[in-house]
Design an enzyme around this catalytic site. Structure first.
Site, PDB file in Angstrom:
ATOM      1  N   ASP A 141       0.831  -1.191   0.000  1.00 57.01           N
ATOM      2  CA  ASP A 141       0.000   0.000   0.000  1.00 57.01           C
ATOM      3  C   ASP A 141       0.874   1.253   0.000  1.00 57.01           C
ATOM      4  O   ASP A 141       1.736   1.427   0.871  1.00 57.01           O
ATOM      5  CB  ASP A 141      -0.890  -0.028   1.252  1.00 57.01           C
ATOM      6  CG  ASP A 141      -1.972   1.025   1.227  1.00 57.01           C
ATOM      7  OD1 ASP A 141      -2.835   0.961   0.336  1.00 57.01           O
ATOM      8  OD2 ASP A 141      -1.954   1.909   2.105  1.00 57.01           O
ATOM      9  N   GLU A 175       1.271  -0.607  -5.160  1.00 55.18           N
ATOM     10  CA  GLU A 175       0.055   0.184  -5.323  1.00 55.18           C
ATOM     11  C   GLU A 175       0.479   1.647  -5.256  1.00 55.18           C
ATOM     12  O   GLU A 175       0.362   2.301  -4.229  1.00 55.18           O
ATOM     13  CB  GLU A 175      -0.962  -0.172  -4.230  1.00 55.18           C
ATOM     14  CG  GLU A 175      -2.327   0.480  -4.419  1.00 55.18           C
ATOM     15  CD  GLU A 175      -2.577   1.654  -3.459  1.00 55.18           C
ATOM     16  OE1 GLU A 175      -3.639   2.276  -3.577  1.00 55.18           O
ATOM     17  OE2 GLU A 175      -1.707   1.948  -2.611  1.00 55.18           O
TER      18      GLU A 175
END
EC number: 2.4.99.16
Length: 686
Positions: A402, A431
């Site tokens: 993330d 990401e």
């Protein structure tokens, strides 16, 4: 093999003026070379990719080039290069690796004495110039080859015969010349090489196929099996055991990876409520990205989901079904995380003494403290490496990271390399929806895959330009993963395009690039946005969802009883097509074609991706990008790119419906709402 290496005067004077020696036979512009060779080139096992270089020399003597591959055991493998453009001295070949590991390659330029003699002898002997001299020089070149190069017995015998023939003045001149020039092919595999001049060596990371090709399915484990009391409205969380009950359906749809959003304890301080509000109610579960509570941090499991035995059982069940588990690595902490008291140096302290929470303007994440890796890098690095090992030891080999662009690149370079020493099978997905320089550099330092801007590329020109870039100049280091939506992203195209948009964007994601993914609920075309945001209303990040998978009809289409679409059969068919057609497993083999209607995207993928005999597999995709209106047009195919002549015909086997047509260079199509927005066509030659 004995060779004449390049040699020359001392290079100390070049060092004084800041030059690197060029080599006796100049070798320049080796491609691919990521950051000039400072970063590795990437491929997976059996993936074909081209190596090119500019190789030349002074004068008229013949030059040649070879790619030398060094495998993980240190053994060298020579691959012949071919002259692609004589006017530009441009050489090339295609290479592949048959097993994973750290390989390297270099290009060697060399003077080719046999080719030089061959060229000169044919011209001079036929012109009657220096005939005996040229034949004797040919004999001497072959003698050198016999003495300096290791040959097979049959080739050695031919060398002996040719040497004798070249010097046999009793034979016709033409016969003597032919005896010498007829060895071109036997000597290609074991050439006599003079002045061998190597380029620098380029690191080449070869990884397992899933690093390039796979289909991902995202789920929130707490929602799978979650139930709501009809009287009190209170929810009971799903568990690893109930989430495992969803795995057979995911596997049946043909997905390769089940990706879990964070499964750790969730903080209570500043907990977010439904739709990202700041006034969480007593029973709101909070965002799983607000990691850490009194129950533990990144090395712990949320107690509602189960314990490590339950997690291990989930991973084992996934493996039984042919799925790999990917975990979310979100390096941030809730205010209740043990790090907040045990390692306050991991965070940024503001002037008023408070710890800075995360922001991504205009978004604010008051429930999250971002980690500051500059305050205490040694201890922060070591702590992250420790928690990584916890999950690797529990069978996790894939991590979706993330927001990696909010952490130092040098940290990721170190972490990925340190993990790879003992666990080279681990795959990292970035990401990182950010600027290209950061996305590219994260890929260069180790991330095998990356989220992309696909969700926002909706027009023909946008997609063509973007995929051309991804399959071209960035392909040696960056592998794209296409997601039509995520738990954070619901673009206007998906909000308003209805089921047609969901079909279309899944089909394009699944065929344009080798790796794609969907977020649970995609099957039902969940498309209602929170006002003012490009994300779903009642976002699953902040609440439970029970999607009642049991209501989906078994055979597909629309679940008429409950008024919702069911795209599960469509997704299953997409993944079947991907598995059955090797051309869809690769990135660099795409060709774009044209259509008379600007709303149609037309492209093909033709074998060429693997050293496995799949070169004959050819797929054509035709898509109407307008989700609101049926459209008709004529598509025009670049027939040579399909291995066909401009006037040839072929059987167009439509794989979504089973229909077949007789196609050629120009073909009529009609696509859009009410039928299908896309054709996926298997090219079958008559």
């Amino acid at each position: 093999m004995t060779e004449t290496a390049s040699s020359g005067p001392t290079h100390s004077v070049l060092e004084l003026v800041g030059q690197h020696p060029i080599g006796r036979i100049p070798v320049q512009e080796v491609r691919p070379a990521v950051d000039g060779g400072d970063r590795p080139t990437k491929s997976v096992v059996n993936e074909l990719f081209p190596i090119t270089a500019t190789v030349f020399r002074e004068g008229h003597d013949q030059v040649n080039a070879t790619v030398v591959l060094t495998d993980p055991d240190g053994a060298e493998h020579h691959v012949r290069m071919h002259l692609l453009n004589p006017g530009l001295d441009h050489w090339g070949t295609t290479i592949f690796a048959n097993r994973p590991g750290i390989w390297s390659y270099r290009v060697e330029g060399w003077s080719d004495p046999y080719a030089t003699w061959h060229h000169d002898a044919v011209l001079k002997v036929e012109a009657g110039v220096d005939v005996e001299l040229m034949l004797e020089e040919g004999a001497r070149v072959l003698e050198r080859s016999r003495g300096e190069v290791e040959h097979a017995a049959e080739t050695r015998q031919r060398l002996e015969e040719s040497i004798t023939a070249l010097r046999d003045t009793g034979r016709p001149v033409e016969e003597r010349l032919a005896a010498g020039t007829g060895l071109r092919e036997p000597l290609v595999g074991a050439p006599l090489r003079d002045f061998v001049s190597p380029s620098r060596s380029y690191t080449w990371w070869v990884e397992r196929p899933l690093a390039l090709h796979g289909a991902w399915y995202e789920m929130f484990p707490r929602s799978e099996g979650a139930t709501q009391d009809p009287e009190t409205g209170l929810w009971t969380s799903g568990t690893f055991a109930t989430a495992a009950e969803r795995l057979p359906a995911i596997a049946d749809m043909g997905f390769d990876v089940v990706y879990l959003t964070p499964i750790h304890p969730i903080g209570r301080t500043n907990r977010k409520g439904r739709n990202n509000t700041l006034d969480a109610q007593e029973h709101d579960p909070g965002s799983p990205y607000a990691i850490g509570a009194e129950e533990g941090g990144h090395d712990a499991l949320h107690p509602d989901l189960g314990d490590f035995d339950d997690f291990d059982a989930f991973v084992a069940r996934a493996e039984e079904l042919g799925l790999e588990v990917a975990m979310d690595l979100a390096l941030q902490a809730a205010p209740d995380h043990p790090w907040a008291t045990e390692h306050p140096e991991f965070f940024t302290t503001r002037a008023d003494g408070s710890i800075a929470y995360a922001e991504n303007p205009p978004k604010k994440y008051q429930d999250i403290y971002p980690v500051n890796f500059d305050n205490a890098p040694d201890s922060a690095y070591a702590e992250v490496r420790r928690i990584m090992q916890v999950w690797i030891d529990h069978g996790v080999k894939i991590f979706r990271v993330d927001n990696p662009h909010t952490k130092p690149v040098e940290f990721w370079q170190w972490l990925i390399a340190d993990v790879a020493v003992d666990h080279p099978e681990v795959i990292w997905l970035a990401e990182a929806f950010t600027k290209p320089a950061m996305m590219h550099t994260l890929a260069k330092v180790g991330f095998q895959q990356s989220y992309t801007y696909y969700a926002w590329r909706n027009q023909v020109g946008e997609l063509t330009e973007y995929v051309t870039e991804l399959s071209g100049k960035t392909a040696p280091f960056m592998r794209p993963s296409f997601w039509p939506t995520t738990h954070d992203i619901l673009t206007p195209y998906m909000q308003y395009g209805g089921p047609t948009a969901f079909q279309l964007r899944a089909a394009l994601a699944a065929t344009l690039v080798p790796t794609y993914g969907i977020y649970a609920g995609y099957e039902h075309c969940e498309n209602v946005a929170r006002p003012g945001a490009e994300e779903q209303i009642d976002n699953e990040k902040y609440e439970f969802k029970n999607r009642r998978w049991d209501l989906d009809t078994e055979h597909g289409g629309r679940d008429e009883a409950h008024g919702r679409p069911n795209l599960a059969p469509f997704l299953k068919r997409l993944n079947e097509i991907r598995r059955q057609h090797p051309s869809l497993h690769w990135l660099r083999n795409i060709t774009f074609h044209s259509a008379e209607d600007e709303n149609f995207l037309v492209f093909s993928k033709r074998g060429g991706g693997a050293h496995d005999g799949s070169d004959s597999d050819e797929i054509i995709v035709v898509a109407n990008l307008d989700p609101f209106a049926p459209r008709a047009t004529t598509v025009h195919l670049n027939m040579p790119s399909l291995g066909l002549g401009w006037s040839e015909r072929f059987v167009a086997h439509e794989l979504l419906t089973g229909a077949q047509w007789d196609w050629g260079e120009a073909n009529f199509v009609h696509l859009g709402p009410g039928s299908l927005p896309v054709h996926i066509i298997w090219v079958r030659k008559f």
